[in-house]
Design a protein around this motif. Structure first.
Motif, mmCIF file in Angstrom:
data_model
loop_
_atom_site.group_PDB
_atom_site.id
_atom_site.type_symbol
_atom_site.label_atom_id
_atom_site.label_comp_id
_atom_site.label_asym_id
_atom_site.label_seq_id
_atom_site.Cartn_x
_atom_site.Cartn_y
_atom_site.Cartn_z
ATOM 1 N N THR A 147 0.517 -1.207 0.279
ATOM 2 C CA THR A 147 -0.058 0.249 0.039
ATOM 3 C C THR A 147 0.760 0.931 0.436
ATOM 4 O O THR A 147 1.970 1.276 0.653
ATOM 5 C CB THR A 147 -1.285 0.734 1.746
ATOM 6 N N HIS A 186 2.074 4.621 0.978
ATOM 7 C CA HIS A 186 2.879 4.970 2.202
ATOM 8 C C HIS A 186 2.019 6.648 2.092
ATOM 9 O O HIS A 186 1.976 7.286 1.908
ATOM 10 C CB HIS A 186 4.611 5.631 2.309
ATOM 11 N N LEU A 187 1.184 6.821 3.667
ATOM 12 C CA LEU A 187 0.912 7.508 4.264
ATOM 13 C C LEU A 187 1.664 8.768 4.390
ATOM 14 O O LEU A 187 2.784 8.751 5.565
ATOM 15 C CB LEU A 187 0.283 7.363 5.671
ATOM 16 N N GLU A 188 1.711 9.449 4.647
ATOM 17 C CA GLU A 188 2.282 11.442 4.553
ATOM 18 C C GLU A 188 1.486 11.153 5.982
ATOM 19 O O GLU A 188 0.322 11.569 6.245
ATOM 20 C CB GLU A 188 1.970 12.367 3.361
ATOM 21 N N ASN A 189 3.024 12.266 6.551
ATOM 22 C CA ASN A 189 2.386 13.020 7.923
ATOM 23 C C ASN A 189 1.092 14.212 7.400
ATOM 24 O O ASN A 189 2.470 15.251 7.193
ATOM 25 C CB ASN A 189 3.789 13.415 8.378
ATOM 26 N N ARG A 234 -10.564 6.520 9.889
ATOM 27 C CA ARG A 234 -9.214 6.476 8.627
ATOM 28 C C ARG A 234 -7.789 6.778 9.209
ATOM 29 O O ARG A 234 -7.177 6.245 9.192
ATOM 30 C CB ARG A 234 -9.543 7.403 7.258
ATOM 31 N N ASP A 292 -3.899 11.107 9.445
ATOM 32 C CA ASP A 292 -2.393 10.567 8.014
ATOM 33 C C ASP A 292 -2.693 10.841 6.729
ATOM 34 O O ASP A 292 -3.027 10.478 5.888
ATOM 35 C CB ASP A 292 -1.741 10.243 8.526
ATOM 36 N N TRP A 293 -4.279 9.312 6.431
ATOM 37 C CA TRP A 293 -4.992 8.549 5.854
ATOM 38 C C TRP A 293 -6.059 9.792 5.145
ATOM 39 O O TRP A 293 -5.523 10.108 3.595
ATOM 40 C CB TRP A 293 -6.052 7.605 5.598
ATOM 41 N N THR A 315 -3.358 12.483 3.286
ATOM 42 C CA THR A 315 -2.807 11.662 1.528
ATOM 43 C C THR A 315 -3.615 11.872 0.839
ATOM 44 O O THR A 315 -3.645 11.291 -0.698
ATOM 45 C CB THR A 315 -2.693 10.432 1.995
ATOM 46 N N TYR A 316 -5.341 10.886 1.113
ATOM 47 C CA TYR A 316 -5.882 10.699 0.183
ATOM 48 C C TYR A 316 -6.171 12.034 -0.782
ATOM 49 O O TYR A 316 -6.257 11.571 -1.783
ATOM 50 C CB TYR A 316 -6.876 9.932 0.731
ATOM 51 N N SER A 335 -3.963 12.445 -3.363
ATOM 52 C CA SER A 335 -2.886 10.978 -4.386
ATOM 53 C C SER A 335 -4.453 10.803 -5.662
ATOM 54 O O SER A 335 -4.170 9.127 -5.941
ATOM 55 C CB SER A 335 -3.111 10.242 -3.413
ATOM 56 N N LEU A 337 -4.993 5.579 -2.491
ATOM 57 C CA LEU A 337 -5.396 5.421 -0.922
ATOM 58 C C LEU A 337 -6.756 4.528 -1.569
ATOM 59 O O LEU A 337 -7.371 3.613 -0.815
ATOM 60 C CB LEU A 337 -5.015 6.304 0.202
#
Length: 243
Positions: free
Chosen positions: A22, A24-27, A116, A119-120, A123-124, A127, A142
């Motif tokens: 999967t 990578h989730l960004e901070n 979620r 971070d999710w 990032t979503y 993305s 994602l």
């Protein structure tokens, strides 16, 4: 016992493999004490997201009180149509229209960051990438086969997918990231800041009392720590004759 361990590892292996593939989730790096960020996030959410998504457990006047928004600014920037300050923040789209246009009713987002994670969500929102096979011409790293259009696409710009080679001969390549190929009306830094503000606001909406809970928690722990001293001395006094 050895067979049980091996069987458990075999059952978990597909999940572990999927997790490693999967994106990578960004901070998100949000700060709920940054009231200006939360105010901007509220404005962005109402203008870009609330047509389809609601915050059905949040009232406008509660939001205004918590975020330091005066009545005039609330009416000019956040209240549209016949909405009133005491109303819940419900979406303008009817469920039957959503089913006809999207095939599904867009979910309420009050608790999305608790479900979620911030971070999710952060990032979503960053993305989305071009995909001609999808009804709205975009897909998401994602959330593959996402049915949501990229409502922030004009601000971010156009992105293409970064593909990884298949793990097996004849397998399908996997999308591992995105690359900006045409900048939108915002620079990447400005867009990141905007998405961070939206994420911070949704995090606040999921638990408006979070900062107050943390503040009270400190005093509760301090009280329990002080209470421990007389409780310990009292215990020693009661058990003196026994020992």
């Amino acid at each position: 016992m050895r067979k049980v361990i091996i069987a458990a590892l075999l059952l978990l292996a597909p999940g572990l493999l999927l997790a490693s593939e999967t994106a990578h989730l960004e901070n998100a790096d949000i700060d709920l004490r940054d009231q200006a960020s939360l105010q901007r996030g509220a404005k962005y959410f109402v203008n870009y997201c609330m047509g389809c998504h609601s915050l059905q457990y949040m009232r406008y006047n509660r939001l205004a009180k918590d975020l330091g928004i005066d009545t005039v600014s609330l009416r000019e920037n956040l209240l549209f149509g016949d909405a009133k300050a005491g109303d819940l923040m419900t979406k303008s789209m009817r469920d039957e229209d959503a089913l006809k246009w999207f095939g599904v009713v867009p979910p309420d987002l009050t608790l999305v960051t608790r479900w979620r994670s911030p971070d999710w969500v952060y990032t979503y929102l960053k993305s989305f990438y071009l995909d001609d096979t999808r009804p709205y011409g975009v897909n998401n790293v994602l959330f593959p086969l996402v049915g949501m259009p990229d409502v922030l696409g004009d601000l971010q710009g156009k992105q293409e997918a970064i593909m990884s080679p298949p793990h097996e001969p004849g397998g399908e390549p996997m999308v591992t990231g995105v690359k900006l190929i045409e900048q939108g009306s915002l620079s990447p830094e400005e867009f990141d800041s905007m998405v961070r503000d939206i994420t911070a606001f949704l995090t606040y909406a999921g638990e408006p009392i979070q900062l107050e809970r943390q503040r009270l928690g400190f005093y509760v722990l301090l009280f329990l720590g002080l209470l421990f001293i007389p409780a310990y001395l009292l215990k020693k006094e009661f058990w003196r004759d026994v020992h």
